[in-house]
Design an enzyme around this catalytic site. Sequence first.
Site, PDB file in Angstrom:
ATOM      1  CB  SER A   1      -0.938   0.009   1.211  1.00 35.41           C
ATOM      2  OG  SER A   1      -0.202  -0.137   2.420  1.00 35.41           O
TER       3      SER A   1
ATOM      4  CG  HIS B   1      -0.979   3.972   4.201  1.00 33.37           C
ATOM      5  ND1 HIS B   1      -1.536   3.473   5.343  1.00 33.37           N
ATOM      6  CD2 HIS B   1      -0.625   2.897   3.441  1.00 33.37           C
ATOM      7  CE1 HIS B   1      -1.529   2.144   5.295  1.00 33.37           C
ATOM      8  NE2 HIS B   1      -0.969   1.779   4.157  1.00 33.37           N
TER       9      HIS B   1
END
Length: 290
Positions: free
Chosen positions: A41, A266
Amino acid sequence: MSRRRARSGLAALGAAAVLVGGATAPAGATPAERYVALGDSYTSAPGVPVQVDADCGRSNNNYPSITARRLPVAAFRDVSCGGATTVEMWRAQGTNPPQLDALTKHTTLVTLQIGGNDIGFGEIIGTCARLSYTDPTGAPCTAHYTAGGTDVLARRIAAAAPRVHKVIRAIHQRAPRAKVYLLGYPAIAPDKGTGCWPSLPTAAGDVAYSRATAKRLNGMLRIVATLSRATYVDTYKPSVGHDACQSPADRWVEPLVPASPAAPFHPNAAGEKAMADVLLKHLARPGRGR
């Protein structure tokens, strides 16, 4: 005269073949790459606009896509997928085929960012966040993962090393012409200090352990790259000062509640661009690659 006409005709025919086939680049020109991006990811960039694969959380503004737009590229495939481990290099992940299947003998450039999920990235974040609410100023996560005198996360990192090596070896086998770049992970927690609980839900006493674990993971990836005939790309050092505790304008990784489109913990669009910039610097070096 007839021999001269024959030689002229052959020369003209050869020139026409080059023009039609495009097989010969001008002297000094950079040859176009056949680029394949593999990863998890942090590569796919879930939440970063524009999402082009909902199943994998893949953005067309992740670092591979930015890199491909700034290189001479003849072909580009991004098969990165959120949640991927080294296993998904060989195994389908939902609708995403095994990532290694994207490679061919014609591939000339491969980027790989993997290992975080092999050590349990999501579980670690969740556990440390949950424990932080029991003792925000203490070190409950450190105690949890080092109970009995064994650092569980250090052992996981060591166990992941041969798996990452196996992936790079498979890349070399399937794409023998390819230059392989293994990217590390940027900083989530600040490089100094005690963090920013609860925006970054890590107890104050656990921030040092979290930071040390991130550096240990990246150190392992650096060693594996060296041993596997790949080039390591350090994304941690450039990200110092751009962690999840910084202001929305300065951070490259989002905290628990993102202010910019991205998944929690993230990289946001700025973080993906920053990783592309670091990668492109490596690609511009003379004698780059294996």
